[in-house]
Design a protein around this motif. Sequence first.
Motif, PDB file in Angstrom:
ATOM      1  N   GLY A  30       0.806  -1.208   0.000  1.00  0.00           N
ATOM      2  CA  GLY A  30       0.000   0.000   0.000  1.00  0.00           C
ATOM      3  C   GLY A  30       0.843   1.262   0.000  1.00  0.00           C
ATOM      4  O   GLY A  30       2.058   1.222   0.225  1.00  0.00           O
ATOM      5  N   LEU A  34      -5.440   4.850   3.099  1.00  0.00           N
ATOM      6  CA  LEU A  34      -6.536   3.924   2.857  1.00  0.00           C
ATOM      7  C   LEU A  34      -7.667   4.661   2.150  1.00  0.00           C
ATOM      8  O   LEU A  34      -8.217   5.633   2.671  1.00  0.00           O
ATOM      9  CB  LEU A  34      -7.037   3.336   4.181  1.00  0.00           C
ATOM     10  CG  LEU A  34      -8.264   2.424   4.097  1.00  0.00           C
ATOM     11  CD1 LEU A  34      -7.983   1.211   3.204  1.00  0.00           C
ATOM     12  CD2 LEU A  34      -8.694   1.974   5.498  1.00  0.00           C
ATOM     13  N   ASP A 106      -8.714   1.128  -2.517  1.00  0.00           N
ATOM     14  CA  ASP A 106      -8.092  -0.088  -1.990  1.00  0.00           C
ATOM     15  C   ASP A 106      -9.128  -1.155  -1.675  1.00  0.00           C
ATOM     16  O   ASP A 106      -8.805  -2.352  -1.619  1.00  0.00           O
ATOM     17  CB  ASP A 106      -7.316   0.243  -0.715  1.00  0.00           C
ATOM     18  CG  ASP A 106      -6.232   1.270  -0.954  1.00  0.00           C
ATOM     19  OD1 ASP A 106      -5.346   1.006  -1.793  1.00  0.00           O
ATOM     20  OD2 ASP A 106      -6.277   2.340  -0.323  1.00  0.00           O
ATOM     21  N   VAL A 129      -8.643  -6.002  -5.470  1.00  0.00           N
ATOM     22  CA  VAL A 129      -9.364  -5.063  -4.607  1.00  0.00           C
ATOM     23  C   VAL A 129     -10.617  -5.754  -4.086  1.00  0.00           C
ATOM     24  O   VAL A 129     -11.452  -6.181  -4.878  1.00  0.00           O
ATOM     25  CB  VAL A 129      -9.740  -3.776  -5.374  1.00  0.00           C
ATOM     26  CG1 VAL A 129     -10.696  -2.904  -4.563  1.00  0.00           C
ATOM     27  CG2 VAL A 129      -8.490  -2.993  -5.730  1.00  0.00           C
ATOM     28  N   ALA A 321      -7.369  -3.439   7.377  1.00  0.00           N
ATOM     29  CA  ALA A 321      -6.146  -2.734   6.973  1.00  0.00           C
ATOM     30  C   ALA A 321      -5.234  -2.514   8.172  1.00  0.00           C
ATOM     31  O   ALA A 321      -4.006  -2.658   8.079  1.00  0.00           O
ATOM     32  CB  ALA A 321      -6.505  -1.401   6.323  1.00  0.00           C
ATOM     33  N   ASP A 327      -2.560  -0.929   3.568  1.00  0.00           N
ATOM     34  CA  ASP A 327      -3.828  -0.524   2.968  1.00  0.00           C
ATOM     35  C   ASP A 327      -4.068  -1.146   1.597  1.00  0.00           C
ATOM     36  O   ASP A 327      -5.081  -0.850   0.955  1.00  0.00           O
ATOM     37  CB  ASP A 327      -3.895   1.006   2.847  1.00  0.00           C
ATOM     38  CG  ASP A 327      -2.717   1.585   2.081  1.00  0.00           C
ATOM     39  OD1 ASP A 327      -2.829   1.768   0.860  1.00  0.00           O
ATOM     40  OD2 ASP A 327      -1.680   1.840   2.712  1.00  0.00           O
ATOM     41  N   ALA A 328      -3.174  -2.012   1.142  1.00  0.00           N
ATOM     42  CA  ALA A 328      -3.373  -2.647  -0.164  1.00  0.00           C
ATOM     43  C   ALA A 328      -4.537  -3.629  -0.114  1.00  0.00           C
ATOM     44  O   ALA A 328      -4.774  -4.285   0.899  1.00  0.00           O
ATOM     45  CB  ALA A 328      -2.102  -3.361  -0.604  1.00  0.00           C
ATOM     46  N   GLY A 329      -5.244  -3.751  -1.242  1.00  0.00           N
ATOM     47  CA  GLY A 329      -6.420  -4.596  -1.299  1.00  0.00           C
ATOM     48  C   GLY A 329      -6.179  -6.036  -0.920  1.00  0.00           C
ATOM     49  O   GLY A 329      -6.985  -6.655  -0.215  1.00  0.00           O
TER      50      GLY A 329
END
Length: 419
Positions: A30, A34, A106, A129, A321, A327-329
């Motif tokens: 991420g 977010l 995200d 995502v 998250a 915060d990456a999907g």
Amino acid sequence: MALISGLVLGVSACAAPSGNARLDSVEASGDGTLRIGLLLDNTGDSAFLNESELAAAELAVKQINAAGGHKGQPVELLPQNAAADSADFDRDPGTQARSLLEAGADVVIGPSDSSHAPAAIDVLSRAKVPVISPANAATVLSGYKSGGYYFRTAAADSAQGSVLAKLAHGGGAKRLAVLHEDSDYGNDVSGAVADAARRLGIEVLPAAGFAEGKAGSAVATLRDAAPDAVVVVARRGAQAALAELLDAGISGKKLLLSDGAVRQYGSEVGAGGLDGARGVLPGTFPGTDFQNELVGIDPGLKDMTFAAETFDAVNLAAIAAAAAEDDAGASIAASLTMVSGGVLPKAATGRERTACGTYRECVAALNAGKTPDYDGESGVIAFDANGDITSANYMVFSYGPDNTAKMVGKETATRAAGT
């Protein structure tokens, strides 16, 4: 739908994973911010849900940011001007999904309409995502191949089957008939009712299907079979089917209505014909504090349907998250089941689980080295291996002599995780 102001769905599940669930941690990728996308349906049958879902999403983000946001940075809600410009939501779900990806989403909350879900899932899952719908109820979506990127905080339609069967059993029914609309909804719920009724020892007569507006023949067949109770599973064809049943002398306490058939009929059907009939709607009424907070976001808000599910979906995304510290999907998807109170990944096995009702409380649990179990406005939540909840609350309504329904109680439907 107009009878309810939100759905509350309770869950408890800790079974071994099978299905789509993503539980393996991934490398953080991420950018530190977010971004939560909102995919609504401004056109079609689900358009009336937009205001409640938007208000709930805004309220959740507001509270998350007041608690420190994600890693000290404010969480963003996309589209940026969702409250002022709803034009973004008029486009088809695939186009909306691609637009949200371009804006850096995200995780995406929505869509409302089950028929719109596949297009959104296909676009977003390919981009890793996750999609969390607060309103999708189509049973078939439980098996949709998303690679572990699809979740929903609303129960599948078929979950009500056990509740309707329980009501029939409690009313003393020995012979049960199901009159259902010929549709995916009608077939799914009808089958669930029949299965649950048989488990309760009720004789289930052959199901009678009908096309919208053409229930006469099916009703005649049911009348001749002399059932103790009839479950009506229909949506658009419900009123006409009820009229046929009343004409056939099947009325009052003999009738049980699925959620699609529950509405305030009044003079639209025969006088007193529904007196004593019962029906179910998913969820429970939202608490006063939550209602007041939503109105604080949107003073004109009157219908709060699916607000609780939307609020919880946003919070779960942010808590996931926080648990992943990313915060990456892909990281969010891998943590959602765990923080919802569902299946634990191997890395978290043995860690103490602690219930938490807000983003702030859940982050505090994480900081204390515990595994958060988010219990939200829609109740106790736990995703199974397909991203489904495994316990659902239903409001029970009873009709009076004026053919209008009032809530008289509640029931809960539960099942094992992954089944």
